[in-house]
Design a protein around this motif. Sequence first.
Motif, PDB file in Angstrom:
ATOM      1  N   ILE A 159       0.857  -1.195   0.000  1.00 47.22           N
ATOM      2  CA  ILE A 159       0.000   0.000   0.000  1.00 47.22           C
ATOM      3  C   ILE A 159       0.885   1.234   0.000  1.00 47.22           C
ATOM      4  O   ILE A 159       1.795   1.355   0.825  1.00 47.22           O
ATOM      5  N   PRO A 160       0.666   2.178  -0.884  1.00 49.25           N
ATOM      6  CA  PRO A 160       1.446   3.427  -0.869  1.00 49.25           C
ATOM      7  C   PRO A 160       1.184   4.208   0.416  1.00 49.25           C
ATOM      8  O   PRO A 160       0.059   4.277   0.901  1.00 49.25           O
ATOM      9  N   VAL A 161       2.244   4.797   0.957  1.00 47.26           N
ATOM     10  CA  VAL A 161       2.133   5.571   2.190  1.00 47.26           C
ATOM     11  C   VAL A 161       2.690   6.965   1.926  1.00 47.26           C
ATOM     12  O   VAL A 161       3.496   7.181   1.015  1.00 47.26           O
ATOM     13  N   SER A 162       2.301   7.888   2.760  1.00 44.27           N
ATOM     14  CA  SER A 162       2.754   9.267   2.629  1.00 44.27           C
ATOM     15  C   SER A 162       4.155   9.414   3.189  1.00 44.27           C
ATOM     16  O   SER A 162       4.606   8.588   3.997  1.00 44.27           O
ATOM     17  N   PRO A 163       4.878  10.451   2.819  1.00 35.96           N
ATOM     18  CA  PRO A 163       6.216  10.691   3.381  1.00 35.96           C
ATOM     19  C   PRO A 163       6.208  10.828   4.901  1.00 35.96           C
ATOM     20  O   PRO A 163       7.168  10.438   5.569  1.00 35.96           O
ATOM     21  N   LEU A 164       5.119  11.397   5.469  1.00 35.28           N
ATOM     22  CA  LEU A 164       5.051  11.535   6.929  1.00 35.28           C
ATOM     23  C   LEU A 164       5.031  10.171   7.615  1.00 35.28           C
ATOM     24  O   LEU A 164       5.753   9.944   8.589  1.00 35.28           O
ATOM     25  N   VAL A 165       4.203   9.256   7.110  1.00 33.31           N
ATOM     26  CA  VAL A 165       4.177   7.894   7.675  1.00 33.31           C
ATOM     27  C   VAL A 165       5.529   7.225   7.497  1.00 33.31           C
ATOM     28  O   VAL A 165       6.018   6.494   8.367  1.00 33.31           O
ATOM     29  N   LEU A 166       6.164   7.487   6.364  1.00 32.98           N
ATOM     30  CA  LEU A 166       7.482   6.920   6.111  1.00 32.98           C
ATOM     31  C   LEU A 166       8.501   7.454   7.115  1.00 32.98           C
ATOM     32  O   LEU A 166       9.336   6.691   7.642  1.00 32.98           O
ATOM     33  N   ASP A 167       8.467   8.751   7.412  1.00 33.15           N
ATOM     34  CA  ASP A 167       9.386   9.326   8.398  1.00 33.15           C
ATOM     35  C   ASP A 167       9.179   8.706   9.774  1.00 33.15           C
ATOM     36  O   ASP A 167      10.132   8.349  10.484  1.00 33.15           O
TER      37      ASP A 167
END
Length: 707
Positions: free
Chosen positions: A32-40
Amino acid sequence: MTAGLNLRSIAAIAGAAALPVAMLVVVALMVIPVSPLVLDISFVLNIMISLAILMVALQASKPLDFSAFPTVLLLATLFRLALNVASTRVVLVRGHEGTHAAGNVIEAFGQVLIGGDYVVGLFVFVVLLIINLVVITKGAGRVSEVSARFTLDALPGKQMAIDADLNAGLLTPEEAKARRQEVATEADFYGSMDGASKFVKGDAIAGLLILFVNIIGGLILGVFTHGLSFSEAGGTYVTLAIGDALVAQIPALLLSIAAAAIVTRVASPFDLSGQIGSQFASPAIWMAVGGILFILGLVPAMPQMLILPAAALSFTIGWQMKRAAAAAAAVPPPAPPAPDPHLIEWSDVSDASACQLEIGYALVALVDDRKGAPLMGRITGIRKQLSKELGFIVPPVKVSDDLSLPGNAYRIAIAGVIVGEDEVYPHEMLALDSGDLVTKVAGRPCKDPTFGLDALWIPKASQNDAIAAGYTVVDPATVVATHLNNSVIASAHELFGIDDTQALIDNLKAHYPQLAQNLSPGGYTLPRVAALCKALLVERIPLRDFRKIAEAMVALSAQQLTDSDLVEAVRQRIGALIVQTIVPSRMPLPVVTFSPEIEVLLNQAVRANPGAEWPFEHGMAMKIVEQIGEAVEPLLLQTRSFALVASPICRSALSRLVRATFPDVAVISYLEIPANKATEIVATIGAERPRLALGPDAQMEDQPHEY
C-alpha cells in the motif's frame, strides 16, 4: 471489581493481538502506498527498535537472557525490508519533485550525513556495507554455526549429567526438570541463531540491490518520464537512493552488532559492560600500557604531543585503580546490624552440632589458643582416630562455654542428649589407682569419669611422687578427651545417619560398582541400610569394612527377612569381623557361656514373646544380670577381652539386657564364631539350675537342651 477484570481482559487481548497486527502492518507497507510523513515515522521507529534491541543484547548476562532474539531479529529485518519497499515506491514516484519528496528522514541522511555529495555517499554506503556484510555478519554467522554444532553435540552428555545428579540426590525432580528445559532451550537458541544470521546477511545484500534499483530506476524515470536532464535526475534520485540506503543500513548495522554480541557472549553474573570493566580493572594492565606508550613516545619520529599525554593518562588510571583497591582493603567490613531482641531465629531453638562439649569458665584455658589449646588438639586427634575405627566421618565437636555450669564442670552431649558430665581441675593432675600401689599420696578422692576407677586429684608438684608410688597420672585435658572418646564410641549410632549411609554407598560405587549396583535392587532402601548400620554400631561393630556388610546383604536379599532378622543374619556372615574386634586373630577367643538350663530358659522366653523388645520376665532378667555380673566382673577388673556367647535365638534380646548394665561386654552367638577360631571358656553362668519363671503364669518344665 468487574470493571477491573474487564480492563485486564482487554489488556490481555490487546497484548495477544499486537504481534499479528504488527505483521499485517509490515505487509501493508509493502503493498500500500504511504505518505512521506508515515514513512518518516516508520524510519524513526525502525531506528528506535534497533537501538532497543542492541541495548538488551548488551545488558544480557548470558545468551539465554535474550532467548527471543532470533525471532526479534527476523521481525526487525522484515520491518526494515518493508520500509525499503515503501521508500522505493515513494522515491521512484515522487523523486522528480526534489529531495524533500521522500520525507525529511531520507533527505536528512542524503544531505547532512554525506554533505550533499552523492559520490561520497555512495562510497560511505559501500564501506558500511562491507563492514556489516564481510566483518560483523560473517563473523557472527560463523560463531553461531560453531556454537550450534558444539551445543547439539554436548546435549546428550548434559542430559546424562542431569540424570546422574538426580539419581544421586543432588537435584530435586523440579530442579532437574528446569535444567533439562534450560539445556533444550540453549540448543534451540543456538540452532535458531545459526539460521537467523542468514537473515542479516540477506538483508545487507538486499540493501545493495535496492540501492541500484533506486538509482537506475530513478535515472530512467527522471530522464524519460519527467523530462529531467541526466545531471538533474542523477543529483536528485541518487541522493534520495543513497539517503534511503543509509537510513536502512544503519539500523541493520546495529542489529548485526547485537547479534554478534549475543553469540559471542560468555555466561557471567555481570552484563557485558560490567564483565569487560571487571576484567580491565587491574592496575598492572594500565601501568604496562603507560610504560609502553612512554617508551614509544621517546622515539623522535613519533608525535610526542599525543603519545606522551596518552601514557600519562594510562599511568593515572592505573594509579587511581591501585589507590582505590588499597582504600577498599583498608575499609573495615560493615558491622553486623544489632540483633532484634524480638526476632526468634532457627539458631535460637536448634543446634546443628551433633557432638557438643560444654565447659565451665574455669576450663576455658584448656581451649585457649594463647595457651596452646591442649584440649582442642586432642579432640582433633580423637575425631581422626575414631573415624578410622568406626568407618565413617565423625562430625566436628562444638566446644562452648556455659556460664550455667560450675567453673570446673564439663558436659558431653551427643545428638542433643547428655551422655557424660563431671569435673576436672585445670591446675591439678588426676592420679589413677592402678591396684598395685607402693604407697599412697595425699589428694582429693574422686572417681575416674571414664571408667569409674578410684582416683585422686593431686597438685602438679606431686606428680613425680604419685608416679613413683604406682599411680597412673594424667592431665585434665586427657581426662576430658578420654571421656569424650568413650562417649562417642558408646553413642556412635546416634551420630550415624542417612547422609553417612549415602557416603558409604558412594565410596562402595567408586571401588566396587557391581556390588553397589546389586545392593539397591535387593530391596534395600537407603533408610533400611542406615538402620542396619546403626544396629551394628549399637553393639560397637565398626563399619570400616562396609564391603563385607554389603556382600552379606546382597547374599541375603532373596530371603525377605525382617529388619531384626536381617541384622542377625548379617552378623553371622561377618562373624570374623566381629570376633577380630574382640581379640587378635592369633589368640583364642575367651568366652563366657551359659549352662544348658539357663539357655533353655532364655530361648523359651524369646519364643513365648516373639518380636518383643524385652521378652524376659522382670525377676528372671534381674537374676540373669546378677549372675552375669558375678561371672564377668572379675574379667572386667583384669581388663581381659572376652565375649558372652549365647544361642542365636536369644542373642539379640540378651544383648539389649546386658548392654544396659555392662555396655563393654560383647554378646555374640555360636554361629558368629568362625569354624577355624579357637575358643577358651573362661566362665559358665548358672552352673546350678536356678528356679526362675518365664512369666507370671508360666510353669517350669524340663526341656531338652537347645543350642
